[in-house]
Write a protein that holds these residues in place. Structure first.
Motif, PDB file in Angstrom:
ATOM      1  N   PHE A   1       2.885   5.635  -6.137  1.00 12.25           N
ATOM      2  CA  PHE A   1       4.165   5.648  -5.452  1.00 12.25           C
ATOM      3  C   PHE A   1       4.998   6.857  -5.867  1.00 12.25           C
ATOM      4  CE2 PHE A   1       4.630   0.840  -4.494  1.00 12.25           C
ATOM      5  CZ  PHE A   1       4.176   1.045  -3.202  1.00 12.25           C
ATOM      6  N   LEU A   2       5.642   7.466  -4.895  1.00  9.03           N
ATOM      7  CA  LEU A   2       6.652   8.497  -5.129  1.00  9.03           C
ATOM      8  C   LEU A   2       8.003   7.853  -4.858  1.00  9.03           C
ATOM      9  CD1 LEU A   2       4.913  11.353  -3.089  1.00  9.03           C
ATOM     10  CD2 LEU A   2       4.744  10.939  -5.554  1.00  9.03           C
ATOM     11  N   THR A   3       8.931   7.955  -5.791  1.00  6.98           N
ATOM     12  CA  THR A   3      10.207   7.271  -5.625  1.00  6.98           C
ATOM     13  C   THR A   3      11.342   8.078  -6.216  1.00  6.98           C
ATOM     14  OG1 THR A   3      11.439   5.235  -6.131  1.00  6.98           O
ATOM     15  CG2 THR A   3       9.812   5.960  -7.741  1.00  6.98           C
ATOM     16  N   ALA A   4      12.522   7.920  -5.630  1.00  7.30           N
ATOM     17  CA  ALA A   4      13.702   8.613  -6.132  1.00  7.30           C
ATOM     18  C   ALA A   4      14.393   7.806  -7.220  1.00  7.30           C
ATOM     19  CB  ALA A   4      14.675   8.881  -4.988  1.00  7.30           C
ATOM     20  N   ARG A   5      13.945   6.568  -7.444  1.00 10.28           N
ATOM     21  CA  ARG A   5      14.540   5.741  -8.500  1.00 10.28           C
ATOM     22  C   ARG A   5      13.432   5.036  -9.269  1.00 10.28           C
ATOM     23  NH1 ARG A   5      15.458   2.802  -3.701  1.00 10.28           N
ATOM     24  NH2 ARG A   5      14.443   0.767  -3.676  1.00 10.28           N
ATOM     25  N   MET A   6      13.777   4.568 -10.471  1.00  7.35           N
ATOM     26  CA  MET A   6      12.765   3.969 -11.335  1.00  7.35           C
ATOM     27  C   MET A   6      13.386   2.862 -12.158  1.00  7.35           C
ATOM     28  SD  MET A   6       9.579   4.099 -12.069  1.00  7.35           S
ATOM     29  CE  MET A   6       8.254   4.408 -13.242  1.00  7.35           C
ATOM     30  N   GLU A   7      13.863   1.815 -11.505  1.00  5.80           N
ATOM     31  CA  GLU A   7      14.424   0.676 -12.203  1.00  5.80           C
ATOM     32  C   GLU A   7      13.335  -0.367 -12.412  1.00  5.80           C
ATOM     33  OE1 GLU A   7      17.747  -0.675  -9.984  1.00  5.80           O
ATOM     34  OE2 GLU A   7      18.829   1.232 -10.111  1.00  5.80           O
ATOM     35  N   ALA A   8      13.563  -1.243 -13.404  1.00  6.17           N
ATOM     36  CA  ALA A   8      12.552  -2.241 -13.738  1.00  6.17           C
ATOM     37  C   ALA A   8      12.199  -3.103 -12.536  1.00  6.17           C
ATOM     38  CB  ALA A   8      13.045  -3.114 -14.893  1.00  6.17           C
TER      39      ALA A   8
ATOM     40  N   ASP B   1       0.446   3.378  -9.898  1.00  5.11           N
ATOM     41  CA  ASP B   1       1.228   4.266 -10.746  1.00  5.11           C
ATOM     42  C   ASP B   1       2.491   4.647  -9.993  1.00  5.11           C
ATOM     43  OD1 ASP B   1       1.966   5.872 -12.853  1.00  5.11           O
ATOM     44  OD2 ASP B   1       0.128   7.050 -12.886  1.00  5.11           O
ATOM     45  N   TYR B   2       3.463   5.184 -10.730  1.00  3.77           N
ATOM     46  CA  TYR B   2       4.727   5.664 -10.192  1.00  3.77           C
ATOM     47  C   TYR B   2       4.955   7.103 -10.652  1.00  3.77           C
ATOM     48  CZ  TYR B   2       7.183   1.443  -8.493  1.00  3.77           C
ATOM     49  OH  TYR B   2       7.603   0.364  -7.787  1.00  3.77           O
ATOM     50  N   ILE B   3       5.576   7.890  -9.824  1.00  2.97           N
ATOM     51  CA  ILE B   3       6.116   9.167 -10.288  1.00  2.97           C
ATOM     52  C   ILE B   3       7.465   9.364  -9.606  1.00  2.97           C
ATOM     53  CG2 ILE B   3       4.965  10.615  -8.542  1.00  2.97           C
ATOM     54  CD1 ILE B   3       4.603  12.648 -11.009  1.00  2.97           C
ATOM     55  N   VAL B   4       8.456   9.780 -10.393  1.00  3.93           N
ATOM     56  CA  VAL B   4       9.841   9.833  -9.922  1.00  3.93           C
ATOM     57  C   VAL B   4      10.179  11.224  -9.402  1.00  3.93           C
ATOM     58  CG1 VAL B   4      12.255   9.504 -10.577  1.00  3.93           C
ATOM     59  CG2 VAL B   4      10.484   8.051 -11.582  1.00  3.93           C
ATOM     60  N   LYS B   5      10.828  11.274  -8.240  1.00  4.27           N
ATOM     61  CA  LYS B   5      11.339  12.525  -7.690  1.00  4.27           C
ATOM     62  C   LYS B   5      12.655  12.884  -8.383  1.00  4.27           C
ATOM     63  CE  LYS B   5       9.683  11.598  -2.959  1.00  4.27           C
ATOM     64  NZ  LYS B   5      10.155  11.395  -1.570  1.00  4.27           N
ATOM     65  N   PRO B   6      12.925  14.165  -8.622  1.00  2.00           N
ATOM     66  CA  PRO B   6      12.016  15.308  -8.450  1.00  2.00           C
ATOM     67  C   PRO B   6      10.971  15.320  -9.548  1.00  2.00           C
ATOM     68  CG  PRO B   6      14.075  16.041  -9.419  1.00  2.00           C
ATOM     69  CD  PRO B   6      14.256  14.576  -9.112  1.00  2.00           C
ATOM     70  N   PHE B   7       9.742  15.668  -9.202  1.00  2.00           N
ATOM     71  CA  PHE B   7       8.662  15.603 -10.170  1.00  2.00           C
ATOM     72  C   PHE B   7       8.073  16.990 -10.426  1.00  2.00           C
ATOM     73  CE2 PHE B   7       7.201  14.323  -5.926  1.00  2.00           C
ATOM     74  CZ  PHE B   7       6.353  15.380  -5.625  1.00  2.00           C
TER      75      PHE B   7
ATOM     76  N   ALA C   1      -6.379  12.021 -13.321  1.00  2.00           N
ATOM     77  CA  ALA C   1      -6.696  10.929 -14.245  1.00  2.00           C
ATOM     78  C   ALA C   1      -7.156   9.692 -13.494  1.00  2.00           C
ATOM     79  CB  ALA C   1      -5.480  10.607 -15.113  1.00  2.00           C
ATOM     80  N   HIS C   2      -6.470   9.371 -12.407  1.00  2.00           N
ATOM     81  CA  HIS C   2      -6.859   8.198 -11.615  1.00  2.00           C
ATOM     82  C   HIS C   2      -8.202   8.415 -10.932  1.00  2.00           C
ATOM     83  CE1 HIS C   2      -3.450   5.442 -11.946  1.00  2.00           C
ATOM     84  NE2 HIS C   2      -2.675   6.516 -12.017  1.00  2.00           N
ATOM     85  N   LEU C   3      -8.425   9.600 -10.404  1.00  3.50           N
ATOM     86  CA  LEU C   3      -9.711   9.888  -9.766  1.00  3.50           C
ATOM     87  C   LEU C   3     -10.838   9.866 -10.790  1.00  3.50           C
ATOM     88  CD1 LEU C   3      -8.677  12.740  -7.304  1.00  3.50           C
ATOM     89  CD2 LEU C   3      -9.311  10.389  -6.712  1.00  3.50           C
ATOM     90  N   ARG C   4     -10.572  10.364 -11.994  1.00  2.42           N
ATOM     91  CA  ARG C   4     -11.583  10.357 -13.042  1.00  2.42           C
ATOM     92  C   ARG C   4     -11.937   8.928 -13.436  1.00  2.42           C
ATOM     93  NH1 ARG C   4      -9.221  13.827 -15.978  1.00  2.42           N
ATOM     94  NH2 ARG C   4      -8.089  12.391 -17.331  1.00  2.42           N
TER      95      ARG C   4
ATOM     96  N   TRP D   1      -3.585  -2.390 -13.565  1.00  6.55           N
ATOM     97  CA  TRP D   1      -2.564  -1.757 -12.721  1.00  6.55           C
ATOM     98  C   TRP D   1      -2.409  -0.271 -13.034  1.00  6.55           C
ATOM     99  CZ3 TRP D   1      -2.874  -6.868 -12.942  1.00  6.55           C
ATOM    100  CH2 TRP D   1      -2.517  -7.614 -11.809  1.00  6.55           C
ATOM    101  N   GLY D   2      -2.925   0.160 -14.150  1.00  5.27           N
ATOM    102  CA  GLY D   2      -3.046   1.590 -14.413  1.00  5.27           C
ATOM    103  C   GLY D   2      -1.784   2.325 -14.759  1.00  5.27           C
TER     104      GLY D   2
END
Length: 225
Positions: free
Chosen positions: A76-83, A96-102, A113-116, A182-183
């Protein structure tokens, strides 16, 4: 053959930036809406980068619709990262998550890493029998069958069966299972793990009296052959 990435985001600038970055190493497909993403999933991507906050059908809805039918990682790409967002995302099937801007290099490292991990899973694929041959788990086909009758397991349910059965007798606590399946490092939702194990047990119990997943009270779960 290059791994195939599907990038889904309604912001064309972000899509173009990621496409330029990944194209030297991967085959890159793009979609700009949730509806278009559903159509593109038929191309069988090896990994999906999925924006959460899109107009119309958002990323969570897309993930909920596809996660039981695909085996590739979803980031997931997201502009926020709350619990609360984490819990909702993992419940929908995110890996997995990665927060914008990344940082593009960090994103690239996570993708690789995920592909590996997926390659290791396929390379080590085997068929194993449990319960004196009663239960057959095919790690390559990602299927499980009791006395030849296939058990219908969702993607996450099979991931848990795979983790526990490949390490029979080893005790895994709920946090470990969450992170392995869940990785993502971080807060594990123990209720999600418990619910998935409850469903696996119910599905197996419809075909066998053997309790393959044992609870080790105060510690976690183990595979009981």
């Amino acid at each position: 053959m290059k791994p195939k990435l599907l990038i889904v985001d309604d912001e064309t600038g972000i899509v173009d930036m990621m496409k330029r970055y990944f194209e030297p190493r991967y085959e890159v497909l793009t979609a700009y809406s949730g509806e278009e993403a559903l159509r593109m999933v038929t191309t069988a991507p090896d990994l999906i980068l999925l924006d959460i906050n899109m107009p119309g059908m958002d990323g969570l809805t897309v993930c909920q619709k596809i996660w039981a039918y695909i085996t590739c990682p979803i980031l997931f790409l997201t502009a926020r990262m709350e619990a609360a967002d984490k819990v909702r995302g993992f419940g929908a099937g995110a890996d997995d998550y990665i927060v914008k801007p990344f940082d593009l290099d960090e994103l690239g490292a996570r993708v690789e890493a995920h592909l590996r991990r997926e390659r290791r899973r396929h390379d080590s694929a085997t068929v194993r029998f449990f319960g004196e041959g009663e239960l057959c788990v095919d790690y390559s086909a990602r299927t499980a069958a009791v006395c030849g009758e296939e058990i219908s397991l969702s993607r996450r349910e099979f991931d848990i069966v795979e983790l526990l059965s490949l390490h029979a007798g080893q005790v895994f606590d709920r946090e470990h299972i969450y992170e392995a399946v869940w990785g993502l490092e971080g807060d594990g939702n123990n209720d999600v793990v418990m619910e998935h194990i409850r469903k696996i047990r119910a599905k197996l119990a419809a075909h066998t009296l053997h309790g393959y997943i044992a609870t080790v009270w105060g510690c976690g779960y183990k595979w009981n052959d």
